[in-house]
Scaffold this active site. Structure first.
Site, mmCIF file in Angstrom:
data_model
loop_
_atom_site.group_PDB
_atom_site.id
_atom_site.type_symbol
_atom_site.label_atom_id
_atom_site.label_comp_id
_atom_site.label_asym_id
_atom_site.label_seq_id
_atom_site.Cartn_x
_atom_site.Cartn_y
_atom_site.Cartn_z
ATOM 1 N N ARG B 299 9.539 57.517 26.359
ATOM 2 C CA ARG B 299 10.618 57.544 25.828
ATOM 3 C C ARG B 299 11.586 58.588 26.086
ATOM 4 N NH1 ARG B 299 11.363 52.477 21.835
ATOM 5 N NH2 ARG B 299 10.958 50.612 23.463
ATOM 6 N N TYR B 438 14.056 51.216 32.822
ATOM 7 C CA TYR B 438 12.065 50.405 32.173
ATOM 8 C C TYR B 438 12.435 51.688 30.689
ATOM 9 C CZ TYR B 438 11.737 55.099 34.946
ATOM 10 O OH TYR B 438 11.379 56.080 35.935
ATOM 11 N N GLU B 439 10.445 51.195 30.633
ATOM 12 C CA GLU B 439 10.266 51.741 29.493
ATOM 13 C C GLU B 439 11.349 51.888 28.283
ATOM 14 O OE1 GLU B 439 7.069 53.053 29.009
ATOM 15 O OE2 GLU B 439 8.037 53.599 26.779
ATOM 16 N N GLY B 440 11.363 50.033 27.949
ATOM 17 C CA GLY B 440 13.003 49.678 27.045
ATOM 18 C C GLY B 440 14.249 49.724 27.176
ATOM 19 N N GLN B 445 16.735 50.233 23.224
ATOM 20 C CA GLN B 445 17.305 51.592 22.739
ATOM 21 C C GLN B 445 17.932 51.366 21.664
ATOM 22 O OE1 GLN B 445 14.616 53.841 22.813
ATOM 23 N NE2 GLN B 445 14.207 52.792 25.410
#
Lengths: 591, 591
Positions: B299, B438-440, B445
């Site tokens: 992240r 992406y990546e959460g 978040q």
């Protein structure tokens, strides 16, 4: 790409209950514009938008308009048929004068209908949008002969119109235009030069294209006063009005753009073979002044694109959020769609409430333009013109910024799928991104607002608006929800008044400061005026003719806007207060 | 597309003067990380970034990675050579342990270097970014044998790594993963299933690809606890460590995306011919837990993409604004470039100051991770881990939102040229738009911040941060400019404290409310922490080793951020205070 459902309910509500159709239909010129007629027209336009134009939106993006090796531009599959249907409905002439063959309907309705075209298919709708500008220009400045030859055919849609202003070195600064116009013995001119960014500069949908071109005559002074306006038809028109020989103008390339792929953005070369035949419109040296005639309407139309994309992106995001299941309901433990998540709801309601607020703002501006152009009382005309002049940069600037922000949010609601082109959410962002740029960048809009509309009259127009807004919220006998909203909103009005006063005093001798705070001021005023219209909408939800389901949904939009978006005006006020001109002024060498 | 100049001056200033290299180099594991080494590494990385990777950025966008008819993925022209150069420099292993063949340098430096790769060529840099995640994962959870076979080859860059989490029905909600892993007699597994959105899921740059795949074993419980992690190499590895027979995994298609065209986003099909050979990593059922190991670093890396795109878009916009002449100087009457316009300056300085603030935030988080992972004192490790956990969602969420906003502003500075693809400004917006997803997603978040990082410890971590920030601004003996900045900023801290208290009390029994205010809370906290780092930067500008020109430019960024961006925290606080959960909760049926 999801289906498109024209937001007829909200448009009708705004036109009938909030803006008040009567403010316009009381004007003799619009006496025939009855509520029923408005509804019927919206209904019909909605059918064409959702049934014919919307299904072509994705095709247009994928295929784009293409300059073929034979020098002709081919629009995407289905484009020409759709255009023919558009003309059959007489839509091109909706707001054109009846005396010239148009429907003569108010701009209030024309703007509402314009939103539908842009929501359905912005790249397509640009063609009639540009033609509408040309129509307005020739209506005001064309000679009898020019109107007879060109205007009627543009109003029917038989021919389209284009606007040829920009050259590589002359964008926001049109004083740098270099194209030339040499007078001929027959009273015509030979036009030479290169124009760029010409929307629908070439296409095969009509038998002729009427280019309106800015150029300099040989004896003209430097700067903007040396620029004149010319009609340059793609095919020189025969005496019987039919298109004759090919004029000396050609499309040398189409731009490869981020979005609106369906709309051919042409580089046009005039006079490669001796000069294109052109005809002076209006007086020599008045080219830019002529252009200004259509500026308000054109900027209103571009503002509508911001509303339109916000609405379309919102509809698509809602549709995805309803279907997409991720996570489980905390109460039932069942798979649940993401529309039940608070963060997704925040994104969706933000998109919807800002789209609706910008819609209200643009329709309000349109009604003011109707009054300004057609009211019988000169005093009313002047008042409305002043108000419209103030509103137009907000409509153009704020709504198109929102279009980009909302299209981006729409992608976010889709998660990973939003980044995949076939989903269609990304197209909205790509399309939306042009609107803050063309028809005067949003920076230019902000300078127009703070310079011509605020500083020039020493704040009179803004003060009059503030007074009117304040009257709305200080009415007695408001119910609980309304008085709460009124209190919240009263703060924003006070603050706008304070900011305006400060600007007037601080900017007196500093055009540099005005430039540096113009954009936040445009955003602050836009949010306030839109907030006022959302407050007025809230008041009208208890009208007897309002359907309960609509009232509930609309109430949500209004309350959200007042509670969550209006506080941004605070933020803008702080930005303005904190701007020291020196700070920014020092920056240039430091970048 | 303009050239790229690595912002080495700002990186060095932040590392040496603001974050403090010593906080990291005091840790024995990083004893060799001297200031000179840091500068030398930044210098070298800058050369590779600007000289090799940046010139390929546009080519990558135009050509894209292509799935050829023979089933192989071809990366854009020049990609493989660039990748070889990248590996020759040992860059893949910059933060990997020396014991495994890496450089063992702090993440603080790894993150700084990572920004350079992403600025130069985000689509390219995704490949090493994903491999770094796989490296971290196998370092922590791989068996000795797995580390011997796979890890060393990934650290050298000989093989790349991928992360296979998402399936069509399982995105943010990984409990829905359906891919299966059947145990074989030899201890391996047969993997079957389809994975989507696999970054660099196939390519021809290396002789093997190490896929890390989430799948369910036959006896596994439902939900996330039934998910295990497997290594599935593209080529099954021979006893001597060379790639052997082709495994049963293939790329069935590449996505057609809005941006990062150079990065192949694959749909991978596992087990079409009986099952792909896979090897369990860590314990059965711990797949998601293993993934969490690398989450913070991953992240952080995505957050760096936001910084990187902001910086690149800024550089390009400045370059255009310097060259583009429109209008005349009010003093000299000469043609002037648009960089002298206040509104353009506002856009540019906003881009620059937010890029720098987000950079400071991400480097601060990186240093905290270094301490958390390597400090000798457990207490220090815990403290730093808590702080890092709090910062990471801000870095990922806020920086990537800024990436989109700044890339969009960059287009605006270009006017009409910004909308033309060959200019290159539009590519930044198209590339930037994936990072909030992406990546959460940034919504995830925000939920992580408010749920796991705020509510779970009842605000302890946030309170400790607030206390520390307050100490900074309440120091005595600040000079005039600093005390003014301190006063301005103290208000933002007070407000964050108030907002946090309110949230803790209001959200106790309402996860719905927390969801609805998570995003504005993430933005408010991010702006405050970044504002704090900009304040601390301002304090350090008088350090004796600071070059005057840099101090002036940096001072401008800091002052602008504090005066013009920090007030947005106010706006967010108002949004949070005005959010009634019921209001949003009612919305679902109304959309």
């Amino acid at each position: 790409m999801s289906d498109y459902t024209p937001p007829l309910h909200d448009l009708r509500f705004l036109i009938h209950n909030v803006i008040g159709l009567q403010t316009v239909s009381d004007i003799p010129a619009f006496a025939e514009t009855s509520p029923d007629l408005v509804d019927a027209i919206l209904e019909e336009a909605g059918k064409l938008a959702s049934g014919v134009l919307a299904p072509l939106n994705r095709i247009g993006d994928q295929e784009g308009s293409v300059l073929q090796t034979d020098g002709h531009v081919r629009t995407p599959t289905g484009w020409k048929d759709a255009y023919d249907k558009f003309c059959e409905g007489g839509w091109q002439g909706i707001s054109a004068p009846q005396t010239e063959g148009g429907m003569g309907l108010p701009l209030l309705l024309g703007a509402a209908v314009g939103e539908l075209w842009h929501s359905a298919n912005m790249a397509f709708a640009l063609c009639p949008m540009l033609t509408a500008g040309a129509i307005e220009l020739l209506t005001a400045h064309g000679s009898d002969e020019q109107r007879a030859i060109y205007l009627s055919r543009m109003i029917s849609g038989e021919w389209t119109g284009t606007m040829n202003l920009t050259e590589p070195q002359a964008g926001s600064d049109l004083s740098k235009v270099r194209s030339t116009a040499e007078p001929e013995d027959d009273g015509s001119y030979r036009i030479t030069g290169q124009k760029i960014f010409i929307t629908y500069g070439d296409h095969e949908m009509t038998s002729n294209i009427v280019h309106l071109v800015l150029a300099r005559t040989p004896d003209a002074p430097n700067g903007v006063k040396g620029i004149s306006l010319f009609i340059v038809p793609k095919f020189v028109v025969n005496a019987d009005g039919t298109p004759g020989e090919r004029n000396d103008v050609k499309c040398v390339s189409l731009e490869h753009k981020l979005g609106i792929h369906g709309s051919p953005t042409a580089v046009l070369s005039f006079g490669d073979n001796g000069g294109a035949k052109g005809y002076l419109v209006g007086h020599k040296g008045h080219g830019l002044a002529c252009m200004f005639t259509m500026m308000n309407n054109a900027r209103l139309a571009v503002g509508q694109q911001g509303v339109a994309i916000s609405e379309r992106a919102y509809q698509q995001a809602v549709s995805y959020a309803r279907d997409r299941k991720q996570g489980k309901s905390p109460t039932t433990g069942q798979d649940e769609s993401i529309i039940h998540l608070g963060d997704v709801q925040r994104m969706l309601i933000r998109m919807r409430s800002t789209a609706e607020a910008a819609r209200a703002l643009s329709l309000y501006a349109a009604a003011q333009l109707d009054i300004a152009h057609h009211h019988e009382d000169e005093n009313e005309r002047t008042k409305a013109q002043t108000r419209a002049n103030l509103l137009i940069p907000m409509v153009k600037g704020w709504s198109t910024d929102l279009g980009v922000e909302n299209a981006s949010l729409g992608i976010q609601v889709h998660g990973g799928m939003g980044f995949i082109e076939e989903t269609g959410a990304a197209q909205h962002l790509r399309d939306a991104r042009i609107a803050p740029i063309y028809e005067g960048t949003n920076g230019i809009q902000a300078l127009d607002l703070i310079g011509r509309k605020l500083l020039r009259d020493n704040g009179a127009a803004v003060r009059s608006l503030i007074t009117e807004m304040r009257m709305s919220v200080s009415k007695p006998h408001l119910d609980d929800n309304l008085s709460k909203a009124a209190r919240m909103f009263a703060h924003a009005i006070d603050q706008l008044e304070q900011t305006t006063k400060d600007i007037l005093s601080r900017c007196k001798n500093s055009s540099g400061l005005a430039q540096a705070i113009a954009s936040p001021y445009l955003r602050q005023t836009s949010i306030c005026v839109a907030g006022w219209l959302m407050f007025r909408s809230l008041e009208k939800l208890t009208d007897s003719d309002i359907e309960k389901g609509f009232a509930k949904a609309k109430g949500l939009s209004c309350n959200f806007f007042l509670a969550q978006i209006v506080p941004e005006a605070d933020f803008m006020a702080q930005q303005i207060a904190n701007t020291r001109h020196e700070l920014l002024h020092e920056t240039a060498p430091l970048f």
